[in-house]
Scaffold this active site. Structure first.
Site, mmCIF file in Angstrom:
data_model
loop_
_atom_site.group_PDB
_atom_site.id
_atom_site.type_symbol
_atom_site.label_atom_id
_atom_site.label_comp_id
_atom_site.label_asym_id
_atom_site.label_seq_id
_atom_site.Cartn_x
_atom_site.Cartn_y
_atom_site.Cartn_z
ATOM 1 N N THR A 143 0.845 -1.198 0.000
ATOM 2 C CA THR A 143 0.000 0.000 0.000
ATOM 3 C C THR A 143 0.875 1.241 0.000
ATOM 4 O O THR A 143 1.847 1.321 0.757
ATOM 5 C CB THR A 143 -0.976 0.061 1.192
ATOM 6 O OG1 THR A 143 -1.527 1.383 1.241
ATOM 7 C CG2 THR A 143 -0.325 -0.216 2.529
ATOM 8 N N ASP A 145 -0.058 3.842 1.150
ATOM 9 C CA ASP A 145 -0.447 4.592 2.352
ATOM 10 C C ASP A 145 0.451 4.304 3.555
ATOM 11 O O ASP A 145 0.429 5.041 4.533
ATOM 12 C CB ASP A 145 -1.902 4.276 2.726
ATOM 13 C CG ASP A 145 -2.874 4.830 1.705
ATOM 14 O OD1 ASP A 145 -2.529 5.843 1.065
ATOM 15 O OD2 ASP A 145 -3.967 4.258 1.538
ATOM 16 N N GLY A 190 -3.902 10.022 0.731
ATOM 17 C CA GLY A 190 -3.809 9.644 2.134
ATOM 18 C C GLY A 190 -5.063 10.094 2.856
ATOM 19 O O GLY A 190 -5.143 11.229 3.297
ATOM 20 N N ARG A 191 -6.050 9.218 2.940
ATOM 21 C CA ARG A 191 -7.315 9.585 3.545
ATOM 22 C C ARG A 191 -7.178 9.632 5.066
ATOM 23 O O ARG A 191 -7.584 10.582 5.714
ATOM 24 C CB ARG A 191 -8.377 8.553 3.088
ATOM 25 C CG ARG A 191 -9.807 8.780 3.484
ATOM 26 C CD ARG A 191 -10.420 10.108 3.103
ATOM 27 N NE ARG A 191 -10.564 10.347 1.680
ATOM 28 C CZ ARG A 191 -11.120 11.474 1.187
ATOM 29 N NH1 ARG A 191 -11.584 12.419 1.993
ATOM 30 N NH2 ARG A 191 -11.208 11.642 -0.108
ATOM 31 N N GLU A 246 -5.114 14.545 1.397
ATOM 32 C CA GLU A 246 -6.517 14.621 0.968
ATOM 33 C C GLU A 246 -7.467 14.448 2.153
ATOM 34 O O GLU A 246 -8.600 14.924 2.112
ATOM 35 C CB GLU A 246 -6.812 13.565 -0.092
ATOM 36 C CG GLU A 246 -6.538 12.140 0.371
ATOM 37 C CD GLU A 246 -6.932 11.070 -0.642
ATOM 38 O OE1 GLU A 246 -7.775 11.323 -1.515
ATOM 39 O OE2 GLU A 246 -6.363 9.955 -0.562
ATOM 40 N N LEU A 298 -0.611 9.149 -10.826
ATOM 41 C CA LEU A 298 0.784 8.805 -11.097
ATOM 42 C C LEU A 298 1.570 8.553 -9.816
ATOM 43 O O LEU A 298 2.565 7.837 -9.830
ATOM 44 C CB LEU A 298 1.452 9.895 -11.931
ATOM 45 C CG LEU A 298 0.939 9.968 -13.376
ATOM 46 C CD1 LEU A 298 1.462 11.215 -14.071
ATOM 47 C CD2 LEU A 298 1.324 8.727 -14.164
ATOM 48 N N ARG A 300 0.900 6.663 -7.641
ATOM 49 C CA ARG A 300 0.843 5.228 -7.319
ATOM 50 C C ARG A 300 1.184 4.347 -8.514
ATOM 51 O O ARG A 300 1.155 3.118 -8.394
ATOM 52 C CB ARG A 300 -0.535 4.860 -6.755
ATOM 53 C CG ARG A 300 -1.643 4.969 -7.778
ATOM 54 C CD ARG A 300 -3.002 4.711 -7.156
ATOM 55 N NE ARG A 300 -3.987 4.536 -8.206
ATOM 56 C CZ ARG A 300 -5.298 4.565 -8.028
ATOM 57 N NH1 ARG A 300 -5.788 4.770 -6.819
ATOM 58 N NH2 ARG A 300 -6.114 4.390 -9.026
#
Lengths: 412, 412
Positions: A143, A145, A190-191, A246, A298, A300
């Site tokens: 991930t 993240d 990145g929530r 984000e 991009l 990721r």
């Protein structure tokens, strides 16, 4: 007849390194004395439910293909977002999956993915235990993240971090050219976790102090404080650059979106991201030239700018998955343990999946400064080794030469 | 005392190649028998009006620095957006500029920029002629938009085209992974000319047919036709990717923005780009999964993915500027003439600035298909040579190692 085979699948969102882990699994099976064929299920766990397989041992018999796979972005096997039911409520998919395992003489299942995929690994592990199956169930992390627990960092994160830091540096060069006051907001994925946004700090060097501010979802966002931060910075520098996750939210837990910012200004709703919201706030409260840049997908999938460290570790973690399965380990995820930072050294290990699935690792508050608008040196030291080194991406006709993924095109 | 010096400046928006042209000018002066010092004016023509100069001959005495400059994005000398008045209305800035030229013993002025900058070159040329100045005034082209007349293509365009094509390929990999119908809209820079958006076609290869559609500002955009295009494509492929210029407009010349699209849907204004607008149109009329990606400023500043052909040609055009000035040419812009396409070969030449300034070159209609939703093979053949080759960008601490530009940070 008495074969001992493996099956691997990929799930969740793309990363630059997830195919390196797949290559690691294939290489692991190739060199294993225990396992014969390595199958791949197309579109995650759905590939097993739909009996949509590839024989990866055949496709990647040539090591050159395996090398190319390592630097190909996104999922060679495709992905899915499919949540298995609790087997106590509905065991039919489990019965079907383990029936397929029997049919293909599968002795080990590898699932490469993030938090949601580890939920699938946990559920399959629990069911395997219940029916006394000898199929080993292993999670391989992935991930951008970097929010999986029990591991130092996750495959895909280092490359995304390298992309973010390089992009931030290039955006800084782009921004410096005008001798007028300006604010640039860079919105980064990145929530819930701010690891990737934090990586923008790596762009700072002997001539670049950008980003001047970094706002992460781990700290409640305060609009007034933000406006004061920007005003103060503009007093002594022309071009202020802000990195923002984000997923930033206020003290009530409401995401900062431009619907809110636009409402303040125009009295009606707009639906957009945190970057746009901060752009509106600057426009409304400060009035200098301002723009927002949403770093797109991009971050990721830009394999042309992967971190060699990340790709090598991701490959090794795929291979480690096969090794531990062959040793009899199950219901576990491959993990990385950092032994030392200078020189950077990691150890490949594993942890019980029950301690990982459905948990998430945030940036520790003590690695964020007190004002909540920047990261501390400890976080930068943690990040630095992960972006080191460049991969030797081959180019053909001026473009990166990636693996053919036309098998994913079939219209279902 | 009897020196013969040059001064160079950069203007307009950033590109990946504009510093390569600057390096070419500096190298040209270094190797010239006619010229002594190469000065650089900071922030374009404003640097001359503000007497803000750098001695580039000193700074780049070491060739290693010159090599590093070649692969550094945006403007080493900074930029400006400053339109000179007509000297017949107000000759004061001209008097001042030519007084500065005298003071510094300037015999040639090089302005690296796009259409607006060539307007400055034309005006300075006209004034120089009027006062019988012997200062040679030379334009060096630069623009990712590729819309300057009299030259085959412009420095900076090839690298931007390579970035767009590579990004499109990586976005395609990112998009292919889910076996569900989806539409992805990729918005690319280009307000009036579609060259850069057309370059997305270079991403097509043996396994990738994306982008399925390309919409350029050279063709009036028809919403109903667009919806029909997408529906038809979704009938035989899962993942449809659309490349669209930011400057698409309808038959009345109105830009397609999401204020319009959002108005249709929600009854109120939203301010956003063409990509968002097309996203709304798909959402409203087709209802499959849809997202839009705005390729951000990296398309003009991602030096880590520059085209070697572009960087070499940009350098050579900077050098050519010095050569023609030394030969007595003035009131001209350096141009490229394509001698052959296979093998690709160009000749360095020049044209009168009066034929270039304030003109723009669009994509010829005959290079766009009849339906107006794709480009023809002729355009692809024209583009192909421009993205070939990769530069050897050095990396330091995991990030591209660019020239220090801290001299641009001074708060004015």
């Amino acid at each position: 007849m008495n074969q001992s085979n493996c099956i691997v699948a990929q799930s969740g969102g793309p990363t630059v390194a997830i195919n390196a882990s797949l290559a690691g699994v294939i290489a692991g099976v190739k060199s294993s004395e225990k396992y014969d064929i390595c199958y791949g299920a197309v579109n995650g766990i759905l590939g097993i439910l739909n009996e949509n397989y590839l024989n990866l041992s055949d496709i990647f018999a040539d090591d050159a293909n395996l090398e190319k796979l390592k630097t190909t972005p996104a999922m060679y096997l495709g992905s899915c977002r499919h949540k298995l039911p609790d087997y106590k409520d509905d065991d039919s998919p489990y019965v079907y999956i383990f029936h397929q395992f029997d049919k293909l003489s599968i002795k080990a299942f590898f699932y490469i993915g993030g938090n949601d995929s580890m939920d699938t690994v946990l559920k399959l592990s629990d069911y395997a235990k219940k029916i006394n199956s000898d199929v080993k169930i292993i999670g391989i992390p992935k991930t951008i993240d970097n929010d999986l627990c029990m591991t130092d960092h996750t495959p895909g994160f280092g490359s995304a971090a390298k992309y973010i830091a390089s992009s931030m540096l290039e955006i800084a060069h782009d921004t410096f050219i005008y001798a007028v006051k300006s604010v640039t907001i860079v919105e980064i994925m990145g929530r819930d976790a701010g690891w990737l946004t934090a990586a923008s700090a790596l762009a700072r060097n002997e001539y670049n102090t950008a980003p001047q501010f970094i706002y992460l979802p781990e700290v409640n966002f305060d609009k007034d404080k933000f406006v004061a931060d920007i005003k103060e910075a503009l007093a002594h520098t022309n071009n202020v650059i802000v990195a923002v996750s984000e997923g930033i939210h206020d003290a009530d837990g409401s995401y900062i979106t431009s619907s809110k910012a636009a409402c303040d200004q125009f009295g009606h709703q707009q639906l957009s991201g945190a970057g746009k919201a901060l752009e509106f706030i600057v426009k409304e409260n400060i009035g200098v030239k301002v723009r927002s840049v949403e770093v797109n997908v991009l971050q990721r999938c830009a394999s042309h700018l992967a971190s060699l460290t990340d790709i090598e570790e991701s490959f090794a973690q795929g291979k480690k998955g096969v090794t531990i399965a062959a040793e009899g380990v199950t219901a576990s995820m491959v993990c990385l343990k950092r032994i030392s930072n200078k020189p950077y050294q990691v150890e490949y290990t594993y942890s019980a999946i029950k301690d990982i699935a459905n948990e998430a690792k945030s940036v520790p508050r003590e690695w964020i400064n007190d004002a909540g608008n920047d990261v501390k040196p400890e976080l930068i030291e943690y990040l630095k080794p992960l972006i080191q080194g460049e991969t030797a991406v081959a180019y053909k006709n001026g473009l990166p030469d990636y693996m053919d993924v036309s098998h994913l095109h079939k219209c279902n």
